[in-house]
Design an enzyme around this catalytic site. Sequence first.
Site, PDB file in Angstrom:
ATOM      1  N   HIS A  25       0.868  -1.194   0.000  1.00  0.00           N
ATOM      2  CA  HIS A  25       0.000   0.000   0.000  1.00  0.00           C
ATOM      3  C   HIS A  25       0.895   1.231   0.000  1.00  0.00           C
ATOM      4  O   HIS A  25       1.260   1.760   1.043  1.00  0.00           O
ATOM      5  CB  HIS A  25      -0.914  -0.047   1.235  1.00  0.00           C
ATOM      6  N   HIS A  27       1.084   4.737  -2.452  1.00  0.00           N
ATOM      7  CA  HIS A  27       0.672   5.549  -3.612  1.00  0.00           C
ATOM      8  C   HIS A  27       1.959   6.188  -4.107  1.00  0.00           C
ATOM      9  O   HIS A  27       2.562   7.000  -3.375  1.00  0.00           O
ATOM     10  CB  HIS A  27      -0.323   6.624  -3.198  1.00  0.00           C
ATOM     11  N   GLU A 208     -11.316   3.308   6.037  1.00  0.00           N
ATOM     12  CA  GLU A 208     -10.266   4.219   6.532  1.00  0.00           C
ATOM     13  C   GLU A 208     -11.026   5.346   7.252  1.00  0.00           C
ATOM     14  O   GLU A 208     -10.997   5.444   8.467  1.00  0.00           O
ATOM     15  CB  GLU A 208      -9.429   4.762   5.369  1.00  0.00           C
ATOM     16  N   ASP A 287       1.504   7.121   1.954  1.00  0.00           N
ATOM     17  CA  ASP A 287       2.058   8.294   1.243  1.00  0.00           C
ATOM     18  C   ASP A 287       3.247   8.792   2.060  1.00  0.00           C
ATOM     19  O   ASP A 287       3.135   9.795   2.784  1.00  0.00           O
ATOM     20  CB  ASP A 287       0.982   9.384   1.146  1.00  0.00           C
TER      21      ASP A 287
HETATM   22  N1  HPA Z   1      -6.698   7.319   1.139  1.00  0.00           N
HETATM   23  C1  HPA Z   1      -7.414   7.518   0.032  1.00  0.00           C
HETATM   24  N2  HPA Z   1      -6.884   7.965  -1.091  1.00  0.00           N
HETATM   25  C2  HPA Z   1      -5.572   8.197  -1.137  1.00  0.00           C
HETATM   26  C3  HPA Z   1      -4.774   7.998  -0.035  1.00  0.00           C
HETATM   27  C4  HPA Z   1      -5.370   7.529   1.161  1.00  0.00           C
HETATM   28  O1  HPA Z   1      -4.732   7.324   2.211  1.00  0.00           O
HETATM   29  N3  HPA Z   1      -3.518   8.335  -0.407  1.00  0.00           N
HETATM   30  C5  HPA Z   1      -3.570   8.707  -1.690  1.00  0.00           C
HETATM   31  N4  HPA Z   1      -4.821   8.626  -2.150  1.00  0.00           N
HETATM   32 ZN    ZN Z   2      -3.912   4.710   0.546  1.00  0.00          ZN
END
Ligand code: HPA
Ligand code: ZN
Length: 347
Positions: A25, A27, A208, A287
């Site tokens: 995970h 991005h 989340e 991220d």
């Molecule tokens: N959540 C949702 N979308 C995203 C995230 C995240 O943590 N990071 C980059 N796009």
């Molecule tokens: Zn994410």
Amino acid sequence: MIDLDRIGRDRLPALLRAMPKAELHIHIEGSLEPELIFKLAERNGVKLAYPSVEALRAAYAFTDLQSFLDIYYAGASVLQKEADFFDMAWAYFEKAAADNVVHAELFFDPQTHTERGVPIEAVILGLHHACQRAHAEFGITSRLILCFLRHLSEEAAFEVLEQALPYREYLIGVGLDSSERGHPPEKFARVFARCRELGLRTVAHAGEEGPPAYIDSAIDVLKVDRIDHGVRCVEDPGLVARLAALRMPLTVCPLSNVKLCVYPSLGQHQLPALLEAGLVATVNSDDPAYFGGYINDNFVQTFEALPQLGARQAWQLARNSFEASFVDEALRETWLRRLDEVFAGAG
Ligand code: HPA
Ligand code: ZN
């Protein structure tokens, strides 16, 4: 048999750093450090809203997912050419190699770029060439997962899928990211069905910020192979039991959860409860340039904050990362053996 319980807490940070692991995970646009944002802005003649690297970094104080996404999409605007995507991914792989990541599955958000007129070919080929070089130089295997932006329409998702099809061979799967609340998995039922027909693996961010019900519908409607985040499952004991029975992996990102105020501190993170319930939880960075650390920072800081986490949980989390990865059985077995060797050496 490795005696995991004999390994003391003082040995944990070094062991967490040294153990081989998969990152599932990340991005890749979220690995863009402020220094590289400024370098690419200059290279491409892009005017940034911040006067300096320090000013940009100082703006990384988020109150929720949306407040982060606004800055994250602005940062990604410096990416224009194939070389930019290569440089971004290469910088990530250098960090990953130092963290003993042996396999990485990278999310990317093509719509963030195609909407600005960047050809999808530049995005995918730039990332793919970095993946190839990471294998040649570091022995890291990697795969690309194309994410649909859930705040946009399903029609827009179909369009970007169409644009990506000439590069189908470079993709292992598709995902769903961006603003979760108000954008349930059901919105993308048809495009995910099409992706499964194409033989793509499927994952989705769920639970989340969104409710536990989104985790159920990601499984039932999108038929995902993994849930990204999923931490809000703890609010529904029936769902926790379901995830355990399905061996449905959760790609958990502790530092992200604290930065985006899902938990007030790492000490209150539910990772120990997820492992205790027998879930296939993994630790990831999400991220890293925005949330204060790469994968080993996530491991070391989370274990430091939570006394329930010891060598047994470290081994289990690394093992889970290989179980949850989209690689063939032979490679998985190789990594699992290597993992056991590292822990046997520490015991
Ligand atoms: N959540 C949702 N979308 C995203 C995230 C995240 O943590 N990071 C980059 N796009
Ligand atoms: Zn994410």
